[in-house]
Design a protein around this motif. Structure first.
Motif, PDB file in Angstrom:
ATOM      1  N   GLU A 166     -11.222  -4.595 -47.119  1.00 30.97           N
ATOM      2  CA  GLU A 166     -12.282  -3.613 -47.355  1.00 30.97           C
ATOM      3  C   GLU A 166     -11.702  -2.210 -47.437  1.00 30.97           C
ATOM      4  OE1 GLU A 166     -16.438  -2.080 -45.269  1.00 30.97           O
ATOM      5  OE2 GLU A 166     -15.835  -4.186 -45.088  1.00 30.97           O
ATOM      6  N   TYR A 167     -12.124  -1.478 -48.472  1.00 31.29           N
ATOM      7  CA  TYR A 167     -11.695  -0.098 -48.668  1.00 31.29           C
ATOM      8  C   TYR A 167     -12.912   0.752 -49.025  1.00 31.29           C
ATOM      9  CZ  TYR A 167      -7.206  -2.457 -49.154  1.00 31.29           C
ATOM     10  OH  TYR A 167      -6.108  -3.252 -48.939  1.00 31.29           O
ATOM     11  N   THR A 223     -16.235  -0.938 -49.580  1.00 29.46           N
ATOM     12  CA  THR A 223     -16.338  -2.006 -50.586  1.00 29.46           C
ATOM     13  C   THR A 223     -15.263  -3.052 -50.334  1.00 29.46           C
ATOM     14  OG1 THR A 223     -17.171  -0.466 -52.254  1.00 29.46           O
ATOM     15  CG2 THR A 223     -16.297  -2.564 -53.043  1.00 29.46           C
ATOM     16  N   LYS A 224     -15.653  -4.307 -50.362  1.00 29.84           N
ATOM     17  CA  LYS A 224     -14.684  -5.382 -50.159  1.00 29.84           C
ATOM     18  C   LYS A 224     -14.016  -5.761 -51.477  1.00 29.84           C
ATOM     19  CE  LYS A 224     -16.273  -7.655 -45.963  1.00 29.84           C
ATOM     20  NZ  LYS A 224     -16.710  -8.921 -45.345  1.00 29.84           N
ATOM     21  N   ALA A 225     -12.719  -5.961 -51.397  1.00 31.02           N
ATOM     22  CA  ALA A 225     -11.960  -6.524 -52.514  1.00 31.02           C
ATOM     23  C   ALA A 225     -11.702  -7.990 -52.205  1.00 31.02           C
ATOM     24  CB  ALA A 225     -10.638  -5.785 -52.687  1.00 31.02           C
ATOM     25  N   TYR A 279     -12.628  -5.844 -57.490  1.00 31.47           N
ATOM     26  CA  TYR A 279     -12.815  -4.674 -56.615  1.00 31.47           C
ATOM     27  C   TYR A 279     -13.665  -3.658 -57.359  1.00 31.47           C
ATOM     28  CZ  TYR A 279     -11.835  -0.625 -53.652  1.00 31.47           C
ATOM     29  OH  TYR A 279     -11.960   0.474 -52.835  1.00 31.47           O
ATOM     30  N   GLU A 280     -14.759  -3.224 -56.700  1.00 30.70           N
ATOM     31  CA  GLU A 280     -15.724  -2.349 -57.364  1.00 30.70           C
ATOM     32  C   GLU A 280     -16.166  -3.010 -58.676  1.00 30.70           C
ATOM     33  OE1 GLU A 280     -17.320   0.013 -56.185  1.00 30.70           O
ATOM     34  OE2 GLU A 280     -16.140   1.082 -54.690  1.00 30.70           O
ATOM     35  N   LEU A 336      -4.933  -1.556 -52.925  1.00 31.06           N
ATOM     36  CA  LEU A 336      -4.950  -2.970 -53.304  1.00 31.06           C
ATOM     37  C   LEU A 336      -3.556  -3.456 -53.665  1.00 31.06           C
ATOM     38  CD1 LEU A 336      -8.075  -2.524 -53.452  1.00 31.06           C
ATOM     39  CD2 LEU A 336      -8.063  -4.126 -55.371  1.00 31.06           C
TER      40      LEU A 336
END
Length: 207
Positions: free
Chosen positions: A121-122, A125-127, A150-151, A187
């Motif tokens: 999570e960044y 938002t989770k990747a 991601y996004e 990432l």
């Protein structure tokens, strides 16, 4: 023997030949059918579909991964069947899909394990990282592939590794940072760390 008796005998012989011929053809057909059935029973191709869900700043996320002609490293076939992986991510903001339709299926089938999927999570938002390998990875030069969501971005990378005869493996990419340049730094750092710590044994690539 008169002409009528002779004709009757000839007719009966022809009928017998026709019957035996039909029986013989039927037996041949059944043998061919049974041999085809036996062959078909040897070839098993499986498919799998997994569903995962989570919440982040994009709301409710739904991930679906479908693998066609999933290989089993413990039994054949390991190649020769059309193999494909489809991964889709949906939430209230976007809907995106990656399809990898393997053009080299004659030499490999996809090896996918649900337990290998991981999340980070960044910024709220989770990747999601979806790795898969290939049952054709029988030589020293092997590869693994990674789908990343991601996004509103999606990525697919095929990465090379080298495994020695003892089963110890390492990355075999000349310029990994250049290859992963489209990934955000956080990432990219996470993926490279995972590659260098989790993909060091041959068992990770072929079961």
């Amino acid at each position: 023997m008169n002409n009528f008796s002779t004709s009757l005998v000839i007719l009966e012989m022809k009928n017998f030949q026709n019957i035996t011929g039909s029986v013989f053809k039927t037996l041949i057909f059944l043998l061919m059918l049974s041999s085809q059935s036996a062959f078909a029973q040897i070839v098993h191709t499986d498919s799998i579909e997994i569903h995962k869900g989570w919440k982040d700043k994009n709301g409710e996320n739904k991930l679906v991964v479908n693998v066609n002609a999933l290989c089993n490293p413990d039994k054949p076939p390991f190649d020769g069947h059309k193999t494909k992986i489809v991964a889709s991510l949906k939430n209230k903001k976007f809907n995106q899909t990656i399809v990898f339709d393997d053009k080299n299926y004659q030499m490999e089938m996809i090896l996918f394990r649900e337990k290998d999927i991981w999340f980070t999570e960044y910024h709220g938002t989770k990747a999601v990282f979806i790795p898969f390998s290939y049952c054709g990875n029988a030589d020293n030069d092997v590869k693994a592939s990674f789908i990343i969501f991601y996004e509103d971005k999606k990525h697919l990378y095929h990465l090379k590794f080298y495994c020695d005869d003892a089963g110890d493996c390492k990355l075999n990419e000349k310029d990994l940072h250049l290859k992963l340049k489209a990934l955000p730094k956080e990432l990219k750092d996470n993926l490279i760390k995972k590659l260098k710590t989790n993909y060091t044994k041959g068992s990770q690539f072929w079961g």
